[in-house]
Design a protein around this motif. Structure first.
Motif, PDB file in Angstrom:
ATOM      1  N   TYR A 183       0.814  -1.223   0.000  1.00  0.00           N
ATOM      2  CA  TYR A 183       0.000   0.000   0.000  1.00  0.00           C
ATOM      3  C   TYR A 183       0.852   1.280   0.000  1.00  0.00           C
ATOM      4  O   TYR A 183       0.715   2.158   0.854  1.00  0.00           O
ATOM      5  N   HIS A 184       1.729   1.349  -0.989  1.00  0.00           N
ATOM      6  CA  HIS A 184       2.492   2.568  -1.243  1.00  0.00           C
ATOM      7  C   HIS A 184       2.034   3.125  -2.589  1.00  0.00           C
ATOM      8  O   HIS A 184       1.989   2.394  -3.586  1.00  0.00           O
ATOM      9  N   VAL A 185       1.723   4.406  -2.638  1.00  0.00           N
ATOM     10  CA  VAL A 185       1.330   5.047  -3.895  1.00  0.00           C
ATOM     11  C   VAL A 185       2.159   6.315  -4.061  1.00  0.00           C
ATOM     12  O   VAL A 185       2.474   7.002  -3.085  1.00  0.00           O
ATOM     13  N   TYR A 186       2.560   6.600  -5.315  1.00  0.00           N
ATOM     14  CA  TYR A 186       3.419   7.750  -5.604  1.00  0.00           C
ATOM     15  C   TYR A 186       2.895   8.458  -6.847  1.00  0.00           C
ATOM     16  O   TYR A 186       2.479   7.812  -7.811  1.00  0.00           O
ATOM     17  N   ALA A 187       2.952   9.777  -6.830  1.00  0.00           N
ATOM     18  CA  ALA A 187       2.549  10.576  -7.984  1.00  0.00           C
ATOM     19  C   ALA A 187       3.784  11.275  -8.554  1.00  0.00           C
ATOM     20  O   ALA A 187       4.594  11.836  -7.808  1.00  0.00           O
ATOM     21  N   ASN A 188       3.918  11.221  -9.855  1.00  0.00           N
ATOM     22  CA  ASN A 188       5.030  11.875 -10.537  1.00  0.00           C
ATOM     23  C   ASN A 188       5.024  13.366 -10.205  1.00  0.00           C
ATOM     24  O   ASN A 188       4.008  14.042 -10.384  1.00  0.00           O
ATOM     25  N   TRP A 219       2.257   5.717  -9.622  1.00  0.00           N
ATOM     26  CA  TRP A 219       2.944   4.447  -9.429  1.00  0.00           C
ATOM     27  C   TRP A 219       2.472   3.808  -8.132  1.00  0.00           C
ATOM     28  O   TRP A 219       2.257   4.499  -7.130  1.00  0.00           O
ATOM     29  N   VAL A 220       2.331   2.485  -8.141  1.00  0.00           N
ATOM     30  CA  VAL A 220       2.035   1.717  -6.929  1.00  0.00           C
ATOM     31  C   VAL A 220       3.057   0.600  -6.817  1.00  0.00           C
ATOM     32  O   VAL A 220       3.228  -0.191  -7.746  1.00  0.00           O
ATOM     33  N   THR A 221       3.765   0.571  -5.690  1.00  0.00           N
ATOM     34  CA  THR A 221       4.696  -0.522  -5.421  1.00  0.00           C
ATOM     35  C   THR A 221       4.011  -1.529  -4.511  1.00  0.00           C
ATOM     36  O   THR A 221       3.637  -1.220  -3.387  1.00  0.00           O
TER      37      THR A 221
END
Length: 608
Positions: A322-327, A335-337
């Motif tokens: 449950y990690h989410v990242y926005a450029n 992106w979701v890792t």
């Protein structure tokens, strides 16, 4: 108490180390050394890193803001590392200056990257989690470090530095994983770590698992509170105190926004948060929910939300991911890792699988000034890309493999064997004619994950191991590996599907690293333990039960863990099992078994 958080499953530090004793002058090789000579000999020994070099479980990553080839990554139990050539070579940072080796979060001050803050204690709270002792700071690029407090924050998930003030820092803490404590929530320092104030606190059972700061207005903060408690037999991974909080004044005041328009009803588990510098109003929340898991999006700083995606690829196993990242340059680029790396170019509506060497990804950093420059970490190691993910550096140059146990064979020079966490079963020589031990001398024996890798006495071409982490489920995969033919044959004692099944329903219960041994008196006899002891005399083709249940059969500790709406049960937390099994080196057939549910050892009758 500190002793409460000792992980149930011991994991070795991420170096295989070997040394050999010396023989005193004029002393016969097999004569026992006097006690004082023995102590002197021990002091003369030196540690040698003998490998294998194949990554290991990373937790946190960050890139240098101005030098395109400099990156840092934190290891779950192996310290802080730095590369100056985009991942071709890694060197340790701060050796001997951190009290613990588990890194949870890293932050650089962009206007002066010689100023760094590191929070210890990994935030992926599995049953073998490692912990730390709070916050550390350097002002000289990592040459020297100072411990700056939050000692009882054993697991730190995030560190956020104000973009214009390196002394104004925010930290999210999960506190103790294995029980309640007060040092949980969001902390703030305004004097570079001399003093800390707990500015968001729910209760002693709820910590902060994610914390983000708006790039446009650093007074805007979002925090994900997570009600969590780890036990050896499972974890509670959600509850009524979990939720999302927002501050618009730099943390002086907070409001819960978990019930705002568009949010899912009911309780929450773990939540991941993200914002993009390109759109200061946009917020993403990846929510483990009692009623509707998925990725949610707000375009008004969290006032209202809408469900964007329920793709199961990004919602899998929330307690561990449950990690989410926005450029930073494009708010629609998300992106979701998770178990794999998933990428969306349309604000989360559709997802594509990004190429990757391993699985179980934990963190990613994207350069806000050059979004082709990224660093990512997973259970296999850490990789760097300068091409937007088209190509990645190797993690076969990192000394971070975690081993459950190690064994040796009877060759000269002897080889060392081990099963690695979420990787393979390895063999490495204890010495080499080349001086150092090159990578090509590392032998990949087979699949693995837990327990021992034990060479057959007199025939090191046969290696016995456990394949507990095999993708086809089941339990206690005793495996015979033939190094000559390359064949790996699993001969399970009693195969059963583990996923989602309470241990009380199993015929036999096996620990995640179920013990087995080859008899020191008879290499044709192998013992193995679940909740009872087994014996085979044909290398696992057949097994005999030679004991009663040697545990206390605590059925209240055999329930499926997680939350009422989502179980978390992959077999790691099966309880009331035999954890250690040994045979007396002095008398054949005399065995000792130790269970995990009480501090009690069981001597078995001779021969079982």
């Amino acid at each position: 108490m500190r002793s409460r958080i000792v992980p149930f499953m011991a994991v070795l530090v991420p170096l295989l180390l070997a040394c050999s004793p010396s023989i005193g002058e004029g002393q016969a090789p097999d004569a026992p050394a006097p006690a004082d000579d023995f102590e002197t000999s021990l002091q003369a020994l030196e540690w040698r890193n003998i490998g294998p070099f194949n990554g290991g479980r990373g937790t946190s990553v960050v890139g240098h803001p101005t030098d395109p080839f400099v990156f840092y990554f934190g290891h779950s139990s192996g310290g802080l590392w730095k590369t100056e050539d985009a991942g071709a070579y890694w060197t340790p940072v701060g050796q001997g200056q951190f009290n613990y080796a588990s890194v949870g979060a890293i932050a650089l001050y962009e206007k002066n990257p010689d100023i760094m803050y590191v929070g210890l204690g990994e935030p992926q709270l599995r049953q073998s989690v490692s912990w730390g002792d709070g916050m550390y700071k350097t002002v000289d690029g990592g040459e020297t470090w100072q411990h700056i407090g939050l000692t009882d924050s054993l697991h730190i998930a995030n560190v956020r530095i104000h973009p214009d003030d390196p002394d104004l820092v925010y930290v999210s803490s999960m506190g103790h994983a294995f029980g309640p404590n007060k040092e949980k929530g969001v902390f703030r320092t305004t004097d570079g770590g001399k003093t800390w104030k707990n500015i968001l606190f729910k209760s002693e059972k709820t910590g902060t698992i994610d914390l983000i700061m708006s790039s446009a207005d650093p007074k805007v903060l979002f925090a994900a509170m997570w009600e969590f408690e780890r036990k050896a037999w499972g974890a509670k991974t959600g509850g009524p105190e979990s939720g999302i909080y927002r501050s618009l004044d730099g943390g002086d005041s907070w409001e819960e926004i978990s019930e705002n328009e568009g949010m899912p009803e009911g309780m929450m588990g773990r939540v991941g948060l993200a914002m993009s510098k390109s759109d200061p109003k946009r917020v993403y929340a990846l929510i483990d929910s009692e009623t509707q898991q998925g990725l949610y999006r707000s375009d008004d700083l969290g006032k209202t939300w809408r469900l964007v995606s329920t793709d199961s690829n990004i919602t899998v196993r929330p307690f561990y991911h449950y990690h989410v990242y926005a450029n930073p340059s494009d708010a629609d680029d998300v992106w979701v890792t998770g178990n794999k790396v998933w990428h969306s170019a349309d604000a989360g509506e559709a997802w594509v699988l990004e190429p990757g060497v391993k699985d179980d990804f934990q963190d990613i950093w994207i350069d806000p000034n050059d979004t082709d420059r990224m660093i990512i970490t997973c259970d296999g190691g850490t990789q760097v890309t300068l091409t937007g993910g088209k190509t990645w550096s190797s993690f076969a140059n990192q000394s971070g493999v975690q081993f459950y146990r190690v064994d040796t064979d009877d060759q000269f020079p002897y080889n060392v064997y081990g099963n690695a966490q979420d990787l393979n079963t390895y063999s490495v020589p204890s010495a080499s004619r080349w001086g150092g031990i090159p990578l090509h001398m590392t032998q990949f024996i087979g699949n693995g994950e837990t327990g021992r890798a034990l060479p057959k006495p007199g025939d090191p071409n046969i290696v016995y191991s456990l394949t507990t982490g095999a993708a086809y489920g089941s339990s206690a995969h005793f495996t015979v590996n033939n190094l000559t033919t390359g064949q790996n044959e699993t001969r399970s004692v009693w195969p059963e599907v583990l996923f989602g099944t309470p241990a009380s329903e199993f015929k036999y219960r096996f620990n995640w690293q179920a013990p087995f041994l080859v008899s020191p008196h008879d290499p044709g006899t192998i013992y193995m333990a679940g909740n009872v002891v087994f014996r085979t005399r044909d290398e696992g083709m057949t097994w005999d039960v030679i004991s009663e249940d040697l545990t206390h059969n605590l059925e209240d500790k055999m329930k499926v863990a997680g939350t009422p709406w989502l179980p978390e049960y992959f077999g790691q937390e099966i309880f009331s099992t035999i954890h250690r099994l040994v045979e007396s080196p002095h008398e054949k057939g005399v065995l000792w078994a130790g269970s995990d549910d009480v501090p009690r050892d069981h001597p078995l009758p001779k021969g079982g």
